[in-house]
Design an enzyme around this catalytic site. Structure first.
Site, short mmCIF file in Angstrom:
data_model
loop_
_atom_site.label_atom_id
_atom_site.label_comp_id
_atom_site.label_asym_id
_atom_site.label_seq_id
_atom_site.Cartn_x
_atom_site.Cartn_y
_atom_site.Cartn_z
N GLU A 79 90.18 17.22 39.99
CA GLU A 79 89.54 16.59 41.16
C GLU A 79 90.44 16.66 42.40
O GLU A 79 89.98 16.49 43.53
CB GLU A 79 89.20 15.11 40.87
CG GLU A 79 88.05 14.91 39.88
CD GLU A 79 88.39 15.27 38.44
OE1 GLU A 79 89.55 15.03 38.02
OE2 GLU A 79 87.53 15.82 37.73
N LEU B 205 112.95 17.51 23.66
CA LEU B 205 111.80 16.90 24.35
C LEU B 205 110.80 17.95 24.82
O LEU B 205 111.20 18.97 25.40
CB LEU B 205 112.31 16.12 25.59
CG LEU B 205 111.23 15.55 26.50
CD1 LEU B 205 110.61 14.31 25.89
CD2 LEU B 205 111.81 15.22 27.88
N HIS C 113 105.21 12.95 47.83
CA HIS C 113 105.15 13.89 46.69
C HIS C 113 106.53 14.46 46.40
O HIS C 113 106.92 14.64 45.25
CB HIS C 113 104.16 15.02 46.98
CG HIS C 113 102.73 14.54 47.11
ND1 HIS C 113 102.16 13.67 46.21
CD2 HIS C 113 101.77 14.80 48.04
CE1 HIS C 113 100.90 13.43 46.58
NE2 HIS C 113 100.65 14.09 47.69
N ASP D 114 101.21 7.82 40.04
CA ASP D 114 100.35 7.51 41.19
C ASP D 114 101.12 6.73 42.25
O ASP D 114 102.06 6.00 41.94
CB ASP D 114 99.15 6.69 40.68
CG ASP D 114 98.00 6.70 41.67
OD1 ASP D 114 98.06 7.45 42.67
OD2 ASP D 114 97.04 5.94 41.45
C1 FPP Z 1 99.09 10.77 42.94
O1 FPP Z 1 99.57 10.05 44.04
C2 FPP Z 1 99.99 11.87 42.69
C3 FPP Z 1 99.64 13.18 42.69
C4 FPP Z 1 98.27 13.66 42.88
C5 FPP Z 1 100.66 14.21 42.52
C6 FPP Z 1 101.72 13.88 41.56
C7 FPP Z 1 102.80 14.85 41.66
C8 FPP Z 1 104.11 14.55 41.59
C9 FPP Z 1 104.60 13.18 41.35
C10 FPP Z 1 105.14 15.58 41.67
C11 FPP Z 1 104.95 16.53 40.57
C12 FPP Z 1 106.15 17.25 40.30
C13 FPP Z 1 106.19 18.35 39.55
C14 FPP Z 1 107.48 18.84 39.14
C15 FPP Z 1 104.99 19.09 39.14
P1 FPP Z 1 98.66 9.96 45.33
O2 FPP Z 1 99.00 11.07 46.23
O3 FPP Z 1 97.22 9.93 44.93
O4 FPP Z 1 99.11 8.61 45.91
P2 FPP Z 1 98.19 7.58 46.71
O5 FPP Z 1 97.15 7.10 45.75
O6 FPP Z 1 99.15 6.51 47.10
O7 FPP Z 1 97.60 8.31 47.88
#
Ligand code: FPP
Length: 254
Positions: free
Chosen positions: A81, A145, A51, A34
């Site tokens: 969600e 893994l 991201h 997050d």
């Molecule tokens: C939450 O942060 C994160 C997500 C919804 C996406 C997570 C995805 C990645 C870290 C990359 C994934 C990589 C692969 C290889 C699948 P947020 O956007 O809700 O952050 P915020 O709460 O600060 O807005």
């Protein structure tokens, strides 16, 4: 204060990988990644940059987990969600698995990593699904893994599906009500066959589970950090493992 003093003396209060007892490494680590958006905002960048940077952290932590001897690493990449987000952001997030695997799949294969996906395949764009299916099939025989992407995943949906399946089997006379045990339920979840997470990590300072592995986390140790996912490093990961290793897990006993 103490940390600063240690830093002056060249001593780190954070454990290094080599100082973590090898006989008490969590078998399964699950992570709620997050804070990508806030990380980007803090730098005046678009959310997508967060991201993208978060994807690089996925690589870093996969390598760190593998080196430590973690057997299962489950990463919450997209929840059921998250479809509520603006279309441009959803489209971007759906491109990440393909982008990641285009770059990393060969290395994952070479390092004996087995890729899995935990979530509903319904509604996933075909480019997302085909990149994942390719990685899953290319690494199916690997014994190292397990890198498990929770994608289009929601714990309540998963539990409802399992309960529906159990109810159908009871109605068809295939399953006795008294035979419905913890294990029967666990086996019917999308994580069936995997051990429950020993450790859950959530980054970005939020203190909630957000519909993530609610059944499986019943006895997991929880570790939260204010650090945003894009700036989460091996050092933070080792810190989480080090703290996990100091906890006494009692599973309701004494
Ligand atoms: C939450 O942060 C994160 C997500 C919804 C996406 C997570 C995805 C990645 C870290 C990359 C994934 C990589 C692969 C290889 C699948 P947020 O956007 O809700 O952050 P915020 O709460 O600060 O807005």
């Amino acid at each position: 204060m103490i940390k600063r003093l240690w830093a002056k003396l060249g001593i780190s209060s954070t454990p290094k990988a080599s100082s973590l007892p090898a006989d008490n490494v969590p078998q399964h680590v699950a992570i709620i990644m997050d804070g990508n958006g806030r990380w980007a905002k803090k730098r005046g960048l678009p959310r997508m940059a967060g991201h993208h940077s978060g994807m690089k952290t996925v690589k870093r932590i996969t390598i760190a987990a593998d080196r430590l001897g973690v057997k299962y690493l489950t990463l919450y990449a997209f929840s059921t969600e998250n479809w509520k987000r603006p279309k441009a952001e959803v489209d971007f997030l759906m491109k990440l698995p393909q982008q990641f695997l285009d770059i990393e799949l060969d290395e994952l294969v070479a390092n004996n990593v087995q890729v899995r996906m935990m979530g509903s395949r319904e509604n996933l764009p075909s480019h997302t699904l085909s990149a994942l299916e390719e990685a899953i099939s290319k690494t199916a025989g690997n014994t190292g893994l397990v890198l498990n992407f929770a994608l289009n995943y929601g714990s309540r949906m998963e539990m409802l599906d399992a309960v529906r399946g159990i109810a159908k089997d009871v109605r068809a006379g295939k399953l006795d009500i008294d035979a419905i045990t913890d294990q029967v339920m666990s086996d019917r979840l999308l994580s069936g066959g995997m051990p429950d997470p020993d450790l859950l990590i959530r980054t970005s300072g939020e203190l909630r589970l957000s519909n993530f592995m609610l059944w499986q986390l019943a006895y997991s140790e929880l570790w939260f950090t204010d650090v945003y996912w894009p700036e989460f490093t091996e050092k933070h990961f080792y810190e989480a493992i080090g703290q996990y290793q100091q906890r006494a897990r009692r599973y309701g006993g004494l």
